[in-house]
Design an enzyme around this catalytic site. Structure first.
Site, short mmCIF file in Angstrom:
data_model
loop_
_atom_site.label_atom_id
_atom_site.label_comp_id
_atom_site.label_asym_id
_atom_site.label_seq_id
_atom_site.Cartn_x
_atom_site.Cartn_y
_atom_site.Cartn_z
N THR A 152 -9.61 -0.06 2.68
CA THR A 152 -9.73 1.40 2.50
C THR A 152 -10.68 1.82 1.38
O THR A 152 -10.78 3.01 1.08
CB THR A 152 -8.34 2.02 2.23
N GLY B 138 0.83 -1.20 0.00
CA GLY B 138 0.00 0.00 0.00
C GLY B 138 0.87 1.26 0.00
O GLY B 138 2.09 1.18 -0.07
N GLN B 139 0.22 2.41 0.09
CA GLN B 139 0.95 3.68 0.02
C GLN B 139 1.97 3.82 1.16
O GLN B 139 3.15 4.10 0.92
CB GLN B 139 -0.03 4.86 0.06
N TYR C 196 -16.61 2.28 6.91
CA TYR C 196 -15.15 2.36 7.02
C TYR C 196 -14.75 2.96 8.36
O TYR C 196 -13.92 2.39 9.10
CB TYR C 196 -14.59 3.19 5.86
N THR D 64 -7.47 6.50 11.19
CA THR D 64 -7.97 7.47 10.22
C THR D 64 -8.82 8.58 10.84
O THR D 64 -9.42 8.41 11.91
CB THR D 64 -8.83 6.73 9.17
#
Length: 283
Positions: free
Chosen positions: A64, A11-12, A127, A103
Site C-alpha cells: 500500500t 494492518g489497519q 499501485y 481499492t
C-alpha cells in the site's frame, strides 16, 4: 467450526478484524502477517495454505505504499497481483471461500458520479494497476470470490491520514491540505464489521462490492473535521493537488456507490463523521 485465515493481520483492517473476532465464537480465526505468511513467494503461500486448510480466506494484505510502488513495481505486483492469483487458485481448488479487499485506485477519478461496481477501471498509478490485476486474477481463478473495493481507510491502528493530521496539528500552527480530491473516508472498524457480517450471514453472493462510509468530502474537509473533533487550534488551509505533487497520481474523484452491498447484505452504512468520532474516542 469454520477456520478463517486472515492475511495482513497487523494492518489497519486486519487489526480491526482481530478486535471483533471474539464476537464470533463459531469462527476459528488464524491471523497471519508478512513474517509468517509472506505473499511475495509463491511456494510459501502454497505451503502455508496447505498446512492451514482454511474454509475462508480474508485477504487484507497488500502493498500500500502508493508512491514507493512507482519504483518498486516488481514487489508491488508480486504482492497485489501474483500472490492473489495463487491464493485464488488455491481457494478454487480447495472449495475455500475468498474475500479480497481492493481499492478506489483502480479508477481514474474522472467520473461525474459515484462509481458503481461495473464502472470501467482505468488506474493511473502502479499501485492501482497492480490492485486491478489482483482483482482480475481473483475473479478469474476463483469466480466464486467476493471482492470489496474501499477508499481512504483509517483506523486507530497503523499509519493513516487521521493520525498524521493529529500529529501535524499538534506540532504546527498551520497546515495545508489538498482540497480538490473528493471521496469518502472508510473507518476500518466499520469495514471489518461488514466483512464479518457477510461471513456470518450464511449467504454468499460472489462478485465485486463497494464500501466506504457515507458522505462526500475533500481531504481538506476531512482535516477540518479532525481538527474540530480533536479541539485543535492549528489553521488548516486548502490547496490544489497541483501544489503538492506526488510520484503516484491520486484519483481526483473516488466516491464509491454502496447501493449493491446495502441491497444484497442489508448493510447499514454510517456517516463518515459518526465513524470518525467513534475512532477518535478510541484513540
Amino acid at each position: 467450526m469454520k477456520k478463517i485465515l486472515v492475511t495482513g493481520a497487523n494492518g489497519q483492517l486486519g487489526s480491526e478484524i482481530k478486535e471483533l473476532a471474539g464476537n464470533y465464537p463459531d469462527f476459528d480465526f488464524v491471523f497471519t502477517d508478512i513474517a509468517d505468511f509472506p505473499l511475495d513467494k509463491e511456494e510459501t503461500i502454497i505451503t502455508n495454505f496447505n498446512q492451514l486448510k482454511p474454509a475462508i480466506v480474508i485477504n487484507c494484505a497488500a502493498y500500500t505504499a502508493v508512491d514507493k510502488a512507482e519504483q518498486d513495481v516488481a514487489v508491488a505486483d508480486a504482492i497485489n497481483h501474483l500472490a492473489i492469483a495463487t491464493l485464488a487458485t488455491l481457494c478454487e481448488q480447495n472449495g475455500t471461500k475468498l474475500v479480497h479487499v481492493s481499492t478506489d485506485y483502480v479508477f481514474d477519478g474522472t467520473s461525474p458520479m459515484a462509481y458503481k461496481e461495473d464502472a470501467l477501471p482505468n488506474p493511473k498509478s502502479v499501485y492501482g494497476v497492480t490492485k486491478l490485476a489482483g482483482e482480475l486474477a481473483c475473479a478469474t481463478n476463483c469466480p466464486d470470490s467476493i471482492i470489496i473495493r474501499t477508499a481512504w481507510v483509517y483506523s486507530e491502528f497503523g499509519n493513516n491520514f487521521v493520525k498524521t493530521m493529529l500529529r501535524l496539528m499538534t506540532e504546527r500552527e498551520s497546515i495545508s491540505v489538498v482540497n480538490d480530491q473528493v471521496g469518502s473516508p472508510t473507518y476500518a472498524g466499520d469495514l471489518a464489521q461488514v466483512i464479518l457480517t457477510i461471513l456470518d450471514s450464511g449467504k454468499w453472493e460472489s462478485g465485486v462490492y463497494h464500501y466506504s462510509n457515507e458522505g462526500e468530502i475533500s481531504w481538506f474537509d476531512f482535516a477540518k473535521d479532525i481538527k474540530e473533533i480533536a479541539g485543535k487550534t492549528c489553521e488548516v488551509n486548502g490547496i490544489p493537488a497541483s501544489s503538492y505533487p506526488t510520484p503516484a497520481e491520486r484519483p481526483a474523484f473516488s466516491l464509491l456507490d454502496k447501493t449493491k452491498i446495502k441491497a444484497v447484505y442489508g448493510i447499514v452504512v454510517p456517516d463518515y463523521k459518526v465513524s470518525l468520532k467513534k475512532m477518535m474516542v478510541k484513540l
